[in-house]
Motif scaffolding. Structure first.
Motif, PDB file in Angstrom:
ATOM      1  N   ILE A  99       0.112   4.932   7.298  1.00  0.00           N
ATOM      2  CA  ILE A  99      -0.086   3.519   7.616  1.00  0.00           C
ATOM      3  C   ILE A  99      -0.981   2.819   6.597  1.00  0.00           C
ATOM      4  N   ASP A 100      -1.850   3.571   5.910  1.00  0.00           N
ATOM      5  CA  ASP A 100      -2.773   2.938   4.957  1.00  0.00           C
ATOM      6  C   ASP A 100      -2.713   3.552   3.566  1.00  0.00           C
ATOM      7  N   GLU A 101      -1.671   4.311   3.263  1.00  0.00           N
ATOM      8  CA  GLU A 101      -1.534   4.932   1.947  1.00  0.00           C
ATOM      9  C   GLU A 101      -0.104   4.820   1.437  1.00  0.00           C
ATOM     10  N   ALA A 102       0.046   4.677   0.125  1.00  0.00           N
ATOM     11  CA  ALA A 102       1.369   4.662  -0.488  1.00  0.00           C
ATOM     12  C   ALA A 102       1.287   5.187  -1.911  1.00  0.00           C
ATOM     13  N   PHE A 103       2.295   5.956  -2.295  1.00  0.00           N
ATOM     14  CA  PHE A 103       2.441   6.388  -3.688  1.00  0.00           C
ATOM     15  C   PHE A 103       3.367   5.410  -4.395  1.00  0.00           C
ATOM     16  N   LEU A 104       2.982   4.989  -5.587  1.00  0.00           N
ATOM     17  CA  LEU A 104       3.829   4.145  -6.424  1.00  0.00           C
ATOM     18  C   LEU A 104       4.104   4.877  -7.726  1.00  0.00           C
ATOM     19  N   GLN A 105       5.308   4.738  -8.246  1.00  0.00           N
ATOM     20  CA  GLN A 105       5.638   5.326  -9.540  1.00  0.00           C
ATOM     21  C   GLN A 105       5.907   4.209 -10.541  1.00  0.00           C
ATOM     22  N   PHE A 106       5.302   4.336 -11.720  1.00  0.00           N
ATOM     23  CA  PHE A 106       5.440   3.322 -12.764  1.00  0.00           C
ATOM     24  C   PHE A 106       6.165   3.932 -13.961  1.00  0.00           C
ATOM     25  N   LYS A 107       7.426   3.540 -14.141  1.00  0.00           N
ATOM     26  CA  LYS A 107       8.232   4.026 -15.255  1.00  0.00           C
ATOM     27  C   LYS A 107       8.247   2.977 -16.362  1.00  0.00           C
ATOM     28  N   GLY A 108       8.064   3.426 -17.591  1.00  0.00           N
ATOM     29  CA  GLY A 108       8.075   2.498 -18.718  1.00  0.00           C
ATOM     30  C   GLY A 108       6.784   1.720 -18.896  1.00  0.00           C
ATOM     31  N   PHE A 109       5.697   2.233 -18.345  1.00  0.00           N
ATOM     32  CA  PHE A 109       4.392   1.564 -18.454  1.00  0.00           C
ATOM     33  C   PHE A 109       3.473   2.295 -19.434  1.00  0.00           C
ATOM     34  N   ASP A 110       4.065   3.055 -20.355  1.00  0.00           N
ATOM     35  CA  ASP A 110       3.275   3.910 -21.248  1.00  0.00           C
ATOM     36  C   ASP A 110       2.256   3.123 -22.075  1.00  0.00           C
ATOM     37  N   LYS A 111       2.588   1.936 -22.468  1.00  0.00           N
ATOM     38  CA  LYS A 111       1.699   1.164 -23.356  1.00  0.00           C
ATOM     39  C   LYS A 111       0.834   0.164 -22.586  1.00  0.00           C
TER      40      LYS A 111
END
Length: 417
Positions: A99-111
């Motif tokens: 309810i108070d946590e989430a995983f996010l994935q960031f693709k293409g954010f290397d720079k």
């Protein structure tokens, strides 16, 4: 890169959003029936432990001028939904972990400078909901958990955002993390590791793959890979629950079978409604009852039973019928029961449920349940009930300190003068 977003003291923070006088004051939120402490503001953490039994801390709460609230799940659930919708604007790859946590994935954010990007996320959530959050960035989910702990622990230095984006930071973070605080390592496993002089996460990664596989299975090996920076745990899609439970402790002990039947029938209807929402049906039902273990002067008894259904169902009528039959088999006279529950198991998609050659559910149940759900959705839950339920009384939890449902009930909207 992954990010773990964690709302700080979420339940307490939700209470503060609509009651600003609570800011800077100790706030405590209690569990169902106001039983024990399940959330604390930072100010309250100094004098009450998580899980502390509420009535034992009455004087402590009074001494520290503590604001105590009953769990307001309507408010917390709606605030959580709003936050998750905001997070979804920053990346489509999101796993709601709790309810108070989430995983996010960031693709293409290397720079990208992720710490600066994290500040944008943090500020947007704060601006739209007033809920403070902490963010941890890392190459893996397990490392993002550690990064989040660092962001929260050193909030002043990190401003609530920390990124493990170099080998130096990874090693330093692992050495800082106690073995018992590693995601996925519980008390028993941490004791085993300490017995071989493994006291932090870095020391765990120095164990050989063969040793970890032998003593902690392939799950332990995956965790080691994650801590080494090798991503092996992908984001999980939202899935239907494998089991659904409705359980409650009673405000007062119940002795009579008929009253227990009413409770079990109500719990059965709740489980059936939840199954219909996720379009599943169950093949078996577990029913349990037990007395109050804290009342040593009373006779103690607990029992459960699993009832197999002749066909998969999500009908209130069918689930209640078989659950009460199960209750009759385990009920014993002369005991004061404090808690009961219904758990539906063996869930399958309702469209693919296996039919029996000799037994089948009345096809009218499906139309009836759809109508009941529609009426209850329009007029309010629990307006239409089974006859086996108490139609003159709505059972509610003891919530003597419940705040208003500011965001989900028209009659409880915040008033501004």
């Amino acid at each position: 890169m992954y990010a773990l977003i964690d709302c700080n003291n979420f339940y307490a923070s939700c209470e503060r959003v609509f009651n600003p006088k609570l800011i800077g004051k100790p706030v405590v939120v209690l569990s169902n029936n106001d039983g024990c402490v399940i959330a604390r503001s930072n100010e309250a953490k100094e004098f009450v432990p998580m899980g502390g039994v509420a009535f034992k801390y009455k004087e402590v709460f009074k001494k520290h001028n503590t604001f105590v609230f009953s769990s307001n799940y309507s408010l917390y659930g709606d605030m959580s939904r709003r936050i998750m919708n905001i997070l979804n604007t920053f990346t489509p790859d999101i796993e709601i972990y709790s309810i108070d946590e989430a995983f996010l994935q960031f693709k293409g954010f290397d720079k990208w400078n992720l710490e600066n990007y994290g500040q944008e996320i943090k500020e947007k959530v704060k601006r739209y909901t007033q809920i403070p959050i902490s963010i941890g960035f890392a190459p893996t989910k397990a490392l993002s958990k550690i990064a989040n702990k660092i962001a929260k622990k050193y909030a002043v230095q990190t401003k609530g955002v920390y990124a493990i984006d170099s080998e130096y930071k990874r090693v330093k973070s692992l050495k800082w993390t106690k073995i018992e605080d590693v995601w996925g390592i519980g008390r028993k496993i941490s004791m085993k590791l300490k017995a071989i002089n493994v006291y932090n996460a870095y020391q765990f990664t120095q164990l050989s793959d063969n040793y970890i596989r032998k003593h902690f299975s392939v799950v332990g090996l995956r965790l080691k890979n994650e801590l080494e920076g090798k991503s092996v745990l992908e984001l999980e899609e939202v899935k239907s629950k494998k089991n659904i439970a409705t359980t409650r402790s009673f405000a007062n002990n119940i002795v009579e079978l008929e009253k227990l039947k009413e409770r079990v029938s109500t719990f059965s209807s709740s489980c059936a409604h939840k199954m219909r929402k996720q379009k599943t049906a169950c093949n078996a039902i577990m029913v349990f009852i037990h007395t109050n273990g804290h009342r040593k002067e009373l006779k103690q008894y607990s029992k459960n039973i699993v009832v197999k259904l002749p066909y998969a169902s999500n009908s209130d009528i069918t689930i209640s019928k078989y659950a009460t039959k199960g209750l009759e088999k385990i009920y014993k006279q002369g005991y004061a029961y404090k808690k009961a529950g219904v758990i539906v198991m063996g869930l399958v998609p309702e469209s693919l449920s296996q039919q029996s050659l000799f037994y089948r559910e009345n096809p009218n149940h499906k139309v009836l349940m759809k109508t009941v759900d529609k009426i209850n959705s329009r007029l309010g839950e629990k307006r239409v009930k089974l006859a086996s339920q108490n139609i003159t009384k709505t059972w509610v939890m003891r919530q003597e300190r419940l705040s208003k449902r500011y965001t989900t009930n028209w009659n409880e909207l915040l008033e501004v003068s």
